[in-house]
Design an enzyme around this catalytic site. Structure first.
Site, PDB file in Angstrom:
ATOM      1  N   CYS A  49       0.963  -1.311  -0.112  1.00  0.00           N
ATOM      2  CA  CYS A  49       0.143   0.265   0.014  1.00  0.00           C
ATOM      3  C   CYS A  49       0.793   1.009  -0.135  1.00  0.00           C
ATOM      4  O   CYS A  49       1.892   1.143   0.510  1.00  0.00           O
ATOM      5  CB  CYS A  49      -1.495   0.041   1.472  1.00  0.00           C
ATOM      6  N   CYS A  60       0.513   4.837   6.423  1.00  0.00           N
ATOM      7  CA  CYS A  60      -0.425   5.040   7.509  1.00  0.00           C
ATOM      8  C   CYS A  60       0.639   4.602   9.002  1.00  0.00           C
ATOM      9  O   CYS A  60       0.963   3.449   8.415  1.00  0.00           O
ATOM     10  CB  CYS A  60      -1.843   3.853   7.980  1.00  0.00           C
ATOM     11  N   CYS A  73      -0.229   1.332  10.389  1.00  0.00           N
ATOM     12  CA  CYS A  73      -0.632  -0.509   9.710  1.00  0.00           C
ATOM     13  C   CYS A  73       1.006  -0.590   8.944  1.00  0.00           C
ATOM     14  O   CYS A  73       1.612  -0.132   8.564  1.00  0.00           O
ATOM     15  CB  CYS A  73      -1.567   0.312   8.652  1.00  0.00           C
TER      16      CYS A  73
HETATM   17  N1  SAH Z   1      -6.973   1.181   3.321  1.00  0.00           N
HETATM   18  C1  SAH Z   1      -8.556   0.803   3.810  1.00  0.00           C
HETATM   19  C2  SAH Z   1      -8.768  -0.673   3.641  1.00  0.00           C
HETATM   20  C3  SAH Z   1      -7.281  -1.715   5.205  1.00  0.00           C
HETATM   21  S1  SAH Z   1      -7.824  -0.694   6.755  1.00  0.00           S
HETATM   22  C4  SAH Z   1      -8.523   1.452   4.921  1.00  0.00           C
HETATM   23  O1  SAH Z   1      -7.440   2.760   5.155  1.00  0.00           O
HETATM   24  O2  SAH Z   1      -9.579   2.120   5.651  1.00  0.00           O
HETATM   25  C5  SAH Z   1      -8.530  -1.056   7.568  1.00  0.00           C
HETATM   26  C6  SAH Z   1      -9.301  -1.009   8.865  1.00  0.00           C
HETATM   27  O3  SAH Z   1      -7.801  -1.430   9.343  1.00  0.00           O
HETATM   28  C7  SAH Z   1      -8.855   0.656   8.705  1.00  0.00           C
HETATM   29  O4  SAH Z   1      -9.857   1.405   9.500  1.00  0.00           O
HETATM   30  C8  SAH Z   1      -8.188   1.007   9.876  1.00  0.00           C
HETATM   31  O5  SAH Z   1      -7.724   2.103  10.448  1.00  0.00           O
HETATM   32  C9  SAH Z   1      -7.852   0.077  10.636  1.00  0.00           C
HETATM   33  N2  SAH Z   1      -5.675  -0.301  11.059  1.00  0.00           N
HETATM   34  C10 SAH Z   1      -5.016  -0.179  10.090  1.00  0.00           C
HETATM   35  N3  SAH Z   1      -3.848  -0.331  10.968  1.00  0.00           N
HETATM   36  C11 SAH Z   1      -4.775  -0.944  11.961  1.00  0.00           C
HETATM   37  C12 SAH Z   1      -3.680  -1.000  13.336  1.00  0.00           C
HETATM   38  N4  SAH Z   1      -2.864  -1.862  13.818  1.00  0.00           N
HETATM   39  N5  SAH Z   1      -4.731  -1.735  14.876  1.00  0.00           N
HETATM   40  C13 SAH Z   1      -6.179  -1.947  14.073  1.00  0.00           C
HETATM   41  N6  SAH Z   1      -6.862  -1.294  13.191  1.00  0.00           N
HETATM   42  C14 SAH Z   1      -5.736  -1.020  11.756  1.00  0.00           C
END
Ligand code: SAH
Length: 350
Positions: free
Chosen positions: A116, A120, A123
Site C-alpha cells: 500500500c 499510515c 498499519c
Molecule cells: N486502506 C483501507 C483498508 C485497509 S485498513 C483503509 O485505510 O480503510 C482496514 C482498517 O484497519 C482501517 O480502518 C484501518 O484504520 C485499520 N487499521 C490499520 N492498522 C491498524 C492497526 N494496527 N490496528 C487496528 N486497526 C488498524
C-alpha cells in the site's frame, strides 16, 4: 480472433464479457452465461468438469480460457476460529486474506493491493510500500479460493475490503471484481453485505458515490484534528478532515443505511476526552456509526493501544451525544490476522 489466440482468464471477466467471448467462438450467447456460472457459482477450475458442454466445446474452450486461483501457500488458524491465508500470485507476489467467523456470520477480509502506498503510521501493510494493484481476477480469486476452503454447508456471508491496500486507489479492478461477485448468476453476493473501507481518498469516494455499486462505505478517520491526522495518515495532507467529511456528508445513502467511521485508538495520541468531544462536533447530524478499534500493536509500530477504560470513556461520550459507537473486538491477533497486521515479509520473497 486468431485460431490460437491468447487465453482468457474467466475468473476476472464480467458475465457479458464471457457471453461475448462465447459468441466470438461461434457459440450461442447463453453458453457464456453457463460458463460464467460454472466458474463463479460452482467454482469449477477445470473445463473438463463443465459437463453441460459437449466434449467438442470443452476441447475448444480448453484452448481459449483459463480459470485462475491464487495459490494458497500457508494457512494459520487462531483459537477464536479466525483463519489467515497467504496467497501467492502468478508473478510470485504474495497477499493475505482472512476469514472471520462470528455467530451467524462468516466475513472474508480481502486485499486489493500488494502492499500500500499510503503509509499510515499504525498499519504494517504500509511498511511494505506499494508493490502493485491486484487485478479483478486476483480479487475475485481470493474470495473463490476462500470459499474452496470452507466445510460443506459453510458460506461467506460478508466481504470487507479491509485487507492489504487502499481499494479506492485501485478503483477500476475493485469495481469489476465487485460486479462479478454480485452477479446473480455467479457468487451472488448482496452489495449490502460488502463493505469497502478507505483511508479517505476523496475523488474515489466521489466516484463510488456516482456509481451504482451499492456497497457499504467505511472511512478510516482516526483523528479529530488535521495536525494529528497529518502525522498518522499522510493522505490527510492531500485531503484534510473538512474536505473528507464534506464528501462523506454528501454520500448518497439508501434508506436505513449508514456510513461507518473507523477510529483506531492510539494511547495518548488521539484518545482524549477532547478528541471524543471534537468527534461529536465533526459528525453531528451525519448518518453514521463509529467503530472504535483498539490498535493492534506490533514491535514495528511506534504506538500502543489505548487502555480499555479510556476507549470505553471515549465511547460513552459519543453515546451520550446520541452517536452509535461500537468497539471492534480484535480477532485473530495471535496469528497477526487482526486489522492492520497483514503484510508479507520481504525476506520471504526471492
Ligand atoms: N486502506 C483501507 C483498508 C485497509 S485498513 C483503509 O485505510 O480503510 C482496514 C482498517 O484497519 C482501517 O480502518 C484501518 O484504520 C485499520 N487499521 C490499520 N492498522 C491498524 C492497526 N494496527 N490496528 C487496528 N486497526 C488498524
Amino acid at each position: 480472433m486468431a485460431v490460437s489466440g491468447p487465453t482468457w482468464d474467466v475468473t476476472g471477466l464480467l458475465r457479458d464479457e464471457v457471453e461475448a467471448l462465447m459468441v466470438e467462438l461461434g457459440q450461442a450467447r447463453y453458453r457464456g452465461g453457463q460458463l460464467f456460472q460454472w466458474v463463479q457459482a460452482r467454482r469449477a477450475t477445470d473445463v473438463d468438469a463443465m459437463t453441460t458442454f459437449s466434449r467438442d466445446l470443452r476441447g475448444t474452450l480448453a484452448g481459449w480460457i483459463t480459470v485462475s486461483r491464487p495459490e494458497v501457500v500457508r494457512e494459520q488458524r487462531a483459537t477464536d476460529g479466525t483463519r489467515k491465508f497467504l496467497f501467492r500470485l502468478r508473478d510470485a507476489e504474495e497477499i493475505e486474506s482472512v476469514l472471520i467467523p462470528d455467530e451467524d456470520r462468516l466475513t472474508a477480509c480481502i486485499s486489493t493491493q500488494v502492499g500500500c502506498p499510503l503509509a499510515c503510521r499504525f498499519c504494517v501493510t504500509g511498511l511494505m510500500g506499494m508493490r502493485r494493484n491486484l487485478t479483478a481476477a486476483e480479487i475475485v480469486g481470493e474470495v473463490l479460493a476462500l470459499e474452496d476452503k470452507l466445510a460443506a454447508g459453510e458460506r461467506i456471508s460478508n466481504i470487507v475490503l479491509m485487507g492489504m491496500g487502499e481499494p479506492l486507489l485501485n478503483f477500476h479492478e475493485v469495481e469489476r471484481s465487485l460486479r462479478i461477485l454480485c452477479d446473480e448468476h455467479g457468487a451472488n453476493f448482496s452489495p449490502r453485505r460488502i463493505t469497502l473501507s478507505t483511508a479517505g481518498h476523496v475523488p474515489g469516494i466521489q466516484k463510488l458515490a456516482a456509481s451504482d455499486l451499492g456497497v457499504n462505505l467505511a472511512v478510516s478517520l482516526s483523528a479529530t484534528t488535521d495536525e494529528v491526522r497529518d502525522r498518522l495518515m499522510p493522505i490527510n495532507k492531500r485531503w484534510p478532515i473538512a474536505e473528507l467529511l464534506k464528501v462523506c456528508r454528501a454520500y448518497p445513502l439508501p434508506r436505513r443505511r449508514r456510513l461507518t467511521f473507523e477510529y483506531v485508538m492510539l494511547d495518548g495520541v488521539n484518545d482524549t476526552l477532547e478528541d471524543a468531544k471534537r468527534l461529536v462536533r465533526l459528525l453531528r447530524g451525519a448518518r453514521c456509526k463509529i467503530n472504535l478499534i483498539p490498535l493492534n500493536a506490533t514491535p514495528d509500530l511506534p504506538d500502543r493501544p489505548s487502555p480499555r477504560e479510556r476507549i470505553e470513556a471515549f465511547q460513552q461520550i459519543l453515546c451520550d451525544a446520541h452517536l452509535t459507537a461500537t468497539i471492534r473486538e480484535s480477532r485473530g491477533q495471535e496469528i497477526a490476522a487482526a486489522c492492520g497486521m497483514l503484510r508479507v515479509e520481504t525476506d520471504r520473497r526471492g
